[in-house]
Write an enzyme that holds these catalytic residues in place. Structure first.
Site, PDB file in Angstrom:
ATOM      1  N   GLU A 142      -6.037 -18.047 -62.637  1.00 27.28           N
ATOM      2  CA  GLU A 142      -6.372 -19.236 -61.850  1.00 27.28           C
ATOM      3  C   GLU A 142      -7.755 -19.146 -61.209  1.00 27.28           C
ATOM      4  O   GLU A 142      -8.405 -20.158 -60.991  1.00 27.28           O
ATOM      5  CB  GLU A 142      -5.287 -19.590 -60.831  1.00 27.28           C
ATOM      6  N   CYS A 193      -3.242 -34.657 -53.637  1.00 24.33           N
ATOM      7  CA  CYS A 193      -3.767 -35.802 -52.896  1.00 24.33           C
ATOM      8  C   CYS A 193      -3.493 -35.682 -51.398  1.00 24.33           C
ATOM      9  O   CYS A 193      -2.461 -35.148 -50.990  1.00 24.33           O
ATOM     10  CB  CYS A 193      -3.113 -37.077 -53.388  1.00 24.33           C
ATOM     11  N   GLU A 243       2.146 -11.642 -61.083  1.00 27.48           N
ATOM     12  CA  GLU A 243       1.326 -12.256 -60.045  1.00 27.48           C
ATOM     13  C   GLU A 243      -0.154 -11.902 -60.243  1.00 27.48           C
ATOM     14  O   GLU A 243      -1.034 -12.740 -60.054  1.00 27.48           O
ATOM     15  CB  GLU A 243       1.842 -11.814 -58.662  1.00 27.48           C
ATOM     16  N   LYS A 296      -3.119 -14.612 -60.699  1.00 29.42           N
ATOM     17  CA  LYS A 296      -4.317 -14.645 -59.829  1.00 29.42           C
ATOM     18  C   LYS A 296      -5.577 -14.638 -60.681  1.00 29.42           C
ATOM     19  O   LYS A 296      -6.500 -15.402 -60.452  1.00 29.42           O
ATOM     20  CB  LYS A 296      -4.361 -13.401 -58.942  1.00 29.42           C
ATOM     21  N   ARG A 303      -6.310 -28.800 -49.985  1.00 25.67           N
ATOM     22  CA  ARG A 303      -5.215 -29.099 -50.905  1.00 25.67           C
ATOM     23  C   ARG A 303      -5.701 -29.284 -52.333  1.00 25.67           C
ATOM     24  O   ARG A 303      -4.913 -29.255 -53.265  1.00 25.67           O
ATOM     25  CB  ARG A 303      -4.502 -30.386 -50.448  1.00 25.67           C
ATOM     26  N   TRP A 321      -6.169 -36.220 -56.443  1.00 25.55           N
ATOM     27  CA  TRP A 321      -6.094 -35.203 -57.493  1.00 25.55           C
ATOM     28  C   TRP A 321      -5.511 -35.918 -58.703  1.00 25.55           C
ATOM     29  O   TRP A 321      -4.372 -36.367 -58.674  1.00 25.55           O
ATOM     30  CB  TRP A 321      -5.180 -34.059 -57.023  1.00 25.55           C
ATOM     31  N   ASN A 356       0.206 -41.028 -52.669  1.00 19.56           N
ATOM     32  CA  ASN A 356       0.403 -39.677 -53.226  1.00 19.56           C
ATOM     33  C   ASN A 356       1.652 -39.725 -54.077  1.00 19.56           C
ATOM     34  O   ASN A 356       2.640 -40.364 -53.699  1.00 19.56           O
ATOM     35  CB  ASN A 356       0.656 -38.648 -52.114  1.00 19.56           C
ATOM     36  N   GLY A 357       1.647 -39.005 -55.186  1.00 22.26           N
ATOM     37  CA  GLY A 357       2.860 -38.937 -56.009  1.00 22.26           C
ATOM     38  C   GLY A 357       2.732 -39.783 -57.262  1.00 22.26           C
ATOM     39  O   GLY A 357       1.615 -40.127 -57.695  1.00 22.26           O
ATOM     40  N   HIS A 400       7.628  -4.718 -77.940  1.00 20.18           N
ATOM     41  CA  HIS A 400       8.367  -5.825 -78.560  1.00 20.18           C
ATOM     42  C   HIS A 400       7.448  -6.991 -78.924  1.00 20.18           C
ATOM     43  O   HIS A 400       7.918  -8.093 -79.146  1.00 20.18           O
ATOM     44  CB  HIS A 400       9.482  -6.310 -77.617  1.00 20.18           C
ATOM     45  N   LYS A 430      -3.789 -27.145 -53.844  1.00 22.24           N
ATOM     46  CA  LYS A 430      -3.093 -26.188 -52.984  1.00 22.24           C
ATOM     47  C   LYS A 430      -1.632 -26.539 -52.843  1.00 22.24           C
ATOM     48  O   LYS A 430      -0.754 -25.695 -52.921  1.00 22.24           O
ATOM     49  CB  LYS A 430      -3.768 -26.168 -51.600  1.00 22.24           C
TER      50      LYS A 430
HETATM   51  O1  M6R Z   1       3.496 -23.901 -51.559  1.00 20.35           O
HETATM   52  P1  M6R Z   1       4.294 -23.164 -52.563  1.00 20.35           P
HETATM   53  O2  M6R Z   1       4.459 -21.728 -52.269  1.00 20.35           O
HETATM   54  O3  M6R Z   1       5.611 -23.813 -52.866  1.00 20.35           O
HETATM   55  O4  M6R Z   1       3.423 -23.271 -53.902  1.00 20.35           O
HETATM   56  C1  M6R Z   1       3.865 -22.753 -55.120  1.00 20.35           C
HETATM   57  C2  M6R Z   1       2.741 -22.662 -56.116  1.00 20.35           C
HETATM   58  O5  M6R Z   1       2.201 -23.932 -56.363  1.00 20.35           O
HETATM   59  C3  M6R Z   1       1.618 -21.728 -55.654  1.00 20.35           C
HETATM   60  O6  M6R Z   1       2.091 -20.453 -55.359  1.00 20.35           O
HETATM   61  C4  M6R Z   1       0.538 -21.618 -56.758  1.00 20.35           C
HETATM   62  O7  M6R Z   1       1.058 -20.974 -57.867  1.00 20.35           O
HETATM   63  C5  M6R Z   1      -0.697 -20.880 -56.226  1.00 20.35           C
HETATM   64  N1  M6R Z   1      -1.887 -21.555 -56.653  1.00 20.35           N
HETATM   65  C6  M6R Z   1      -0.802 -19.500 -56.737  1.00 20.35           C
HETATM   66  O8  M6R Z   1      -1.921 -18.832 -56.253  1.00 20.35           O
END
Ligand code: M6R
Length: 607
Positions: free
Chosen positions: A488, A2, A481, A485, A27, A74, A100-101, A504, A602
């Protein structure tokens, strides 16, 4: 997640609200809303979807008035529907709130209000706030007192901004664990959930801290302690911030732009810190705590998502280079663990945004423990940057795409610098690492020049339902990672595994429809990775290998991508780039919304 904006001053509030909400779009959000109060009274607009569509709806029929608030939502409580979008009004439309929150005790408050006849329209936790303020106003007869009294009854993690028809030219704000910044202009005031929308207008800002409220007029900013209602004196600070960095230019997506910025990202992270000629690493941000750092015998790194995987690389680096035991913990888990922490432990929070609620909560948890709290943060002036004792900025510039790319590269670079700084020349790898860090930008450029090759590979593999990423040692976090990627961005089911773990369990999944991306770069465990690939091939699994020469994988992998050599400790920085590009092109092939994947935000400002 948000976003909040608010304006009060001589201009039409709508202009800043629309522009500010558009700036906060990165965001992630699913609905938009604004209220402006003018001579004709308040006018509220809310809609599911983009700021752009609200803007179009208002063409020819603008909101008229010099104060108002806006929000991008959001969804947490209640689906993305117009009735759940903010601002939320009370029954008589006299108080309007954006939030927000999460309000944790909203059900109790709602039940009380309902007993007194209040009808609720939305499914949100937020709606209790305007109704509660209205009830308090009827009891107290003063808007500021009603606002403070209502906010003091709320539990959770939130930031709130309110306007009322009873308080012309005033914005009311309160913060508990979710950021809010006030911008001080010339006869006008702004408020937002991060400084980005404000920076175009003024660099003079006041950050609200937890348990603080503010009563804001065009020329006055009164900060109030929510615990005892006392007034707090706080001088504004001037932010050194360049909002122009976040411009798309000729790129089709921010993600591609940000991946291609990687060489410059590494240069900026190293600038003034890596002194190759003197064989030295100088981290000004840690100077203040230099003495304390001498007595640190354990480090706990807390972070989430991509930052967590960068932290894992940091764990390997600091342990190997500086010889200090490190443990990386998911911030969301750390908060709820009851582990003993001694004063010789340092906590490092790694975060791109500096606003991630879980990471903030982890830092809050150790606030009274007397441990050193450090930050590796990208967003200058963010909550984590301000709440830590010291830290090192990533200097990656604004990252707009929801998928984190250049931030990973910057975080690993900074963690390598921290490892070197802590090692104080005692590591046999010290000199080689310093030299090789300097060589990274040119090597990344070579990888970026292979983007058509990567695009072709992504097209070939994008239509699989499942995907596996494997790597060992420094490449294990990169495999994790890479999988994050891909899932997502493309919504393909992807898993990351340490190569040695295949036997395993995960090998059971492998068949001709389940491809593996194997990180098979030169290094101590190269032969072992080759064995893992052979095991996958023996079960019919297609393999795409990222390696340092074609010959090594000939007759073994189905496809190879050759990238430049570097020392093992820095391979994560180079290996991350083709994986980012691979996911980017796979998402394009599948027609996904690259910069704003579904369901994600974001900046994750709720726990
Ligand atoms: O702003 P931050 O680095 O604390 O955010 C952490 C995660 O929310 C962020 O890395 C998220 O996993 C991304 N969407 C990954 O691409």
């Amino acid at each position: 997640m948000c976003g909040i904006v608010g304006y009060i001053g001589p201009k039409q509030a709508q202009d800043f609200l629309l522009e500010g909400l558009a700036t906060l779009e990165y965001r992630g959000y699913d609905s938009t809303g604004m209220v402006v109060i003018g001579e004709q009274g308040p006018r509220l607009v809310r809609s599911v979807g983009r700021v752009e569509s609200v803007k179009r709806d208002l063409e020819g029929d603008p909101l008229v008035g010099s104060y108002g608030i806006g929000h991008t939502r959001w969804a947490t409580h209640g689906a993305p529907l117009e009735r759940n979008a903010h601002p939320h009004p009370d029954t008589n439309r006299e108080f309007f709130v954006v939030h927000n929150g999460i309000i944790e005790n909203y059900q109790v408050i709602k039940a009380d209000l309902q007993k007194n006849g209040v009808q609720f329209i939305s499914d949100t936790d937020t709606e209790v706030i305007p109704h509660l303020i209205a009830a308090e106003y009827r009891r107290l007869g003063n808007v500021t007192e009603a606002f403070l009294s209502a906010v003091q009854q709320l539990h959770g993690a939130f930031s709130i901004v309110m306007v009322s028809t009873f308080a012309p030219d005033t914005l009311f704000a309160a913060r508990l664990s979710s950021p809010l910044v006030i911008g001080i202009g010339d006869g006008e005031s702004f408020i937002a959930s991060d400084p980005t929308p404000i920076m175009e207008h003024t660099k003079k800002v006041i950050f609200l801290n937890d348990f603080e409220a503010a009563v804001i007029t065009p020329s006055e900013h009164v900060i109030i302690n929510l615990k005892d209602s006392s007034t707090i004196e706080r001088l504004p600070q001037v932010l050194d911030y360049d909002p122009d960095v976040a411009v798309l230019g000729d790129y089709p997506h921010f993600m591609l732009k940000e991946i291609e910025e990687a060489p410059q990202t590494v240069r900026s992270a190293l600038l003034g810190r890596l002194r190759t000629e003197q064989n030295l690493v100088k981290l000004g941000g840690l100077d203040l705590v230099e003495e304390q750092l001498r007595y640190i015998d354990r480090i706990v790194i807390v972070s989430c998502g991509t930052s967590y995987y960068a932290s894992m690389v940091g764990e390997y680096l600091i342990e190997e280079i500086a010889g200090i035991p490190v443990e990386v913990q998911l911030a969301s888990e750390f908060k709820y663990r009851n582990e003993p922490l001694s004063r010789s432990t340092a906590i490092i929070a790694v975060s791109q945004s500096g606003e991630t609620a879980d990471t903030i909560a982890a830092l809050n948890k150790v606030a009274g423990y007397g441990v050193l709290r450090l930050g590796v943060v990208n967003a200058v002036g963010s909550t984590i940057a301000r709440m830590t004792d010291a830290g090192v900025y990533c200097h990656a510039g604004a990252e707009q795409s929801v998928a984190s790319t250049k931030a990973f590269v910057a975080q690993v670079s900074v963690l390598a610098l921290i490892a070197l700084n802590l090692a104080k020349n005692a590591s046999p790898l010290y000199e080689e690492l310093i030299k090789e860090l300097d060589n990274l930008p040119a090597k990344i450029e070579k990888i970026l020049a292979q983007k058509q090759e990567i695009e072709a590979l992504a097209k070939k593999y994008a239509h699989h339902r499942d995907f596996l990423f494997i790597g060992r040692r420094y490449l294990y976090p990169v495999a994790l990672e890479g999988a994050l990627k891909l899932k997502e961005l493309s919504y393909i089911h992807a898993e990351g595994y340490a190569g040695g773990e295949m036997k395993h369990g995960p090998l059971a999944m492998i068949d001709e429809n389940f491809p593996t991306l194997a990180l098979a770069l030169d290094g101590e465990l190269f032969e072992k990775t080759i064995s893992n690939i052979q095991e996958i091939k023996a079960r019919g699994g297609p393999v795409l290998a990222i390696c340092n020469t074609t010959e090594q994988l000939e007759g073994i992998a189905d496809d190879v991508l050759v990238i430049p050599r570097t020392i093992e400790q820095l391979q994560p920085i180079l290996a991350a780039i083709p994986l980012q590009l691979f996911s980017y092109y796979a998402a394009i092939e599948l027609g996904r919304n690259v910069d704003r994947p579904r369901n994600l935000a974001k900046s994750v400002t709720v726990e």
